[in-house]
Enzyme design. Structure first.
Site, short mmCIF file in Angstrom:
data_model
loop_
_atom_site.label_atom_id
_atom_site.label_comp_id
_atom_site.label_asym_id
_atom_site.label_seq_id
_atom_site.Cartn_x
_atom_site.Cartn_y
_atom_site.Cartn_z
N ARG A 233 6.66 3.21 11.08
CA ARG A 233 7.72 2.69 9.82
C ARG A 233 8.68 1.98 9.82
O ARG A 233 9.36 1.54 8.58
CB ARG A 233 8.33 4.51 9.03
N TYR B 178 -2.57 9.78 11.39
CA TYR B 178 -2.62 10.70 10.08
C TYR B 178 -4.07 11.58 10.54
O TYR B 178 -5.16 11.11 11.44
CB TYR B 178 -3.05 9.22 9.17
N ARG C 180 -7.76 -4.33 12.54
CA ARG C 180 -6.96 -4.49 13.35
C ARG C 180 -6.89 -3.62 14.26
O ARG C 180 -6.55 -3.47 15.35
CB ARG C 180 -5.85 -3.71 12.10
N TYR D 167 -9.73 -1.02 2.70
CA TYR D 167 -9.10 -0.71 3.52
C TYR D 167 -9.55 -0.16 4.83
O TYR D 167 -8.29 -0.28 6.07
CB TYR D 167 -7.91 0.09 2.34
N GLU E 231 5.03 1.25 -4.38
CA GLU E 231 5.13 0.84 -2.44
C GLU E 231 5.87 -0.05 -2.49
O GLU E 231 6.14 -1.15 -3.53
CB GLU E 231 3.59 0.49 -1.77
C1 3EB Z 1 1.44 4.56 4.05
O1 3EB Z 1 2.49 5.12 3.99
C2 3EB Z 1 1.02 3.82 3.03
O2 3EB Z 1 -2.00 -0.10 6.52
O3 3EB Z 1 -0.41 -1.56 7.18
C3 3EB Z 1 2.24 1.07 3.90
C4 3EB Z 1 3.25 0.37 4.71
C5 3EB Z 1 0.92 1.50 4.11
C6 3EB Z 1 1.65 -0.69 5.58
C7 3EB Z 1 -0.67 -0.71 7.00
C8 3EB Z 1 0.03 0.81 5.12
C9 3EB Z 1 0.01 0.28 5.75
O4 3EB Z 1 -0.51 5.11 4.94
C10 3EB Z 1 0.55 2.27 3.35
#
Ligand code: 3EB
Length: 312
Positions: A188, A175, A123, A116, A301
């Site tokens: 989001r 992050y 990406r 990941y 999720e």
């Molecule tokens: C998170 O909130 C959970 O890497 O495209 C959710 C939606 C998550 C998209 C991405 C990762 C992705 O971090 C993981």
């Protein structure tokens, strides 16, 4: 296939008619219909397949997808994102609205070698080459698959959407370093307002949402508590979208249109199905798929589409 379907997502083998709008998701289905249509209610004007890329557009939005081998995850992810970028720009839909990413063995590999985290690197390298890229990140889902390879789909627009963040969560693209060398390139949710007067006045495409508050995982080991926290996150996002972009409307203004839930362990399916029906489904058909979530300690999720039909 209805004339206004931009894509048909199949959970299982699609009919062998080579329609470029068909996309088979590489995840076992635990609940829900065997196929789902993606449509904005406008007739599809053109569609095609070339060099492994499949696409269709309705004049406002383009849906495209492809599937590649992914032994070298960084290179494969960067290459896929570049190919999609060239395709959407070529057809005149340069704004990325939402992506779906399904990667084999997403949690395999240690530390920064986790697949990941490598996907996030590839990406990010492709998307960061675009100007002002943090303001133009798509909503997204990234889930692990037990089948080989990487499947990526994108919804792109002739015009930009409005990228939304969640007040309960640190923006994923901010992050801290502990989650990997390149933060995940997504927002989001994407708000799409439709001024054309056909169909919904607005749609909200909610990214894959998990039990993360701030940037930390909550309720490790407790799938139902994680589902609940994810639902609270979605509710906070809906409220934020309403008060910041529709201050005169007030809430509740959003009507759920579709949900997908991803579950790490199939043995949690019955408990999650019952809880989801009670908490969120509101009688809507919804889909439960088995897939690994991109953090090891996440068990579930969910993603969603909401609509608002306008004043009056
Ligand atoms: C998170 O909130 C959970 O890497 O495209 C959710 C939606 C998550 C998209 C991405 C990762 C992705 O971090 C993981």
């Amino acid at each position: 296939m209805p004339p206004d379907a931009l894509a048909c997502l199949h959970h299982g083998e699609p009919p062998p008619d080579a329609d470029p709008r068909r996309l088979r998701l590489p995840l076992p289905r635990l609940h829900g219909p065997a196929a789902e249509l993606w449509s904005a209610g406008r007739p599809v004007l053109a569609a095609g397949s070339e060099q492994g890329l499949h696409w269709a557009h309705d004049g406002q939005q383009l849906f495209a997808h492809l599937s590649v081998a992914a032994e070298d995850v960084i290179a494969a992810s960067e290459d896929v994102y570049w190919r999609l970028e060239r395709l959407v720009v070529h057809h005149g839909f340069p704004y990325w609205l939402r992506t779906w990413n399904y990667l084999a063995g997403i949690n395999a590999g240690e530390g920064d070698g986790e697949r990941y985290r490598q996907f996030c690197l590839g990406r990010g390298q492709a998307l960061a080459a675009r100007s002002d890229f943090e303001r133009h990140l798509p909503a997204a889902t990234a889930i692990g698959s037990a089948e080989p390879g990487l499947v990526v789909a994108v919804l792109a627009g002739r015009k930009p959407g409005v990228a939304l963040e969640n007040p309960r969560q640190v923006a994923a693209f901010r992050y801290p370093r502990q989650y990997g060398p390149r933060s995940p390139s997504f927002t989001r949710a994407m708000l799409l307002r439709d001024e054309s007067g056909a169909g919904a006045a607005a749609r909200l495409l909610v990214s894959g949402t998990a039990s993360i508050v701030g940037h930390a995982t909550r309720h490790a080991g407790d799938v139902l508590a994680q589902l609940d926290e994810a639902a609270v996150n979605v509710e906070a996002l809906l409220r934020h979208a309403a008060v910041s972009h529709f201050p005169d409307v007030g809430e509740p203004m959003w009507t759920p249109e579709s949900f997908k839930v991803y579950l790490r362990h199939a043995e949690h399916a019955e408990a999650v199905r019952a809880a989801f029906e009670r908490r969120l489904a509101h009688g809507l058909p919804w889909t439960l798929l088995q897939g690994d979530i991109c953090r090891q300690d996440l068990l579930v999720e969910l993603e969603a589409v909401y609509r608002w039909d306008g004043p009056g």
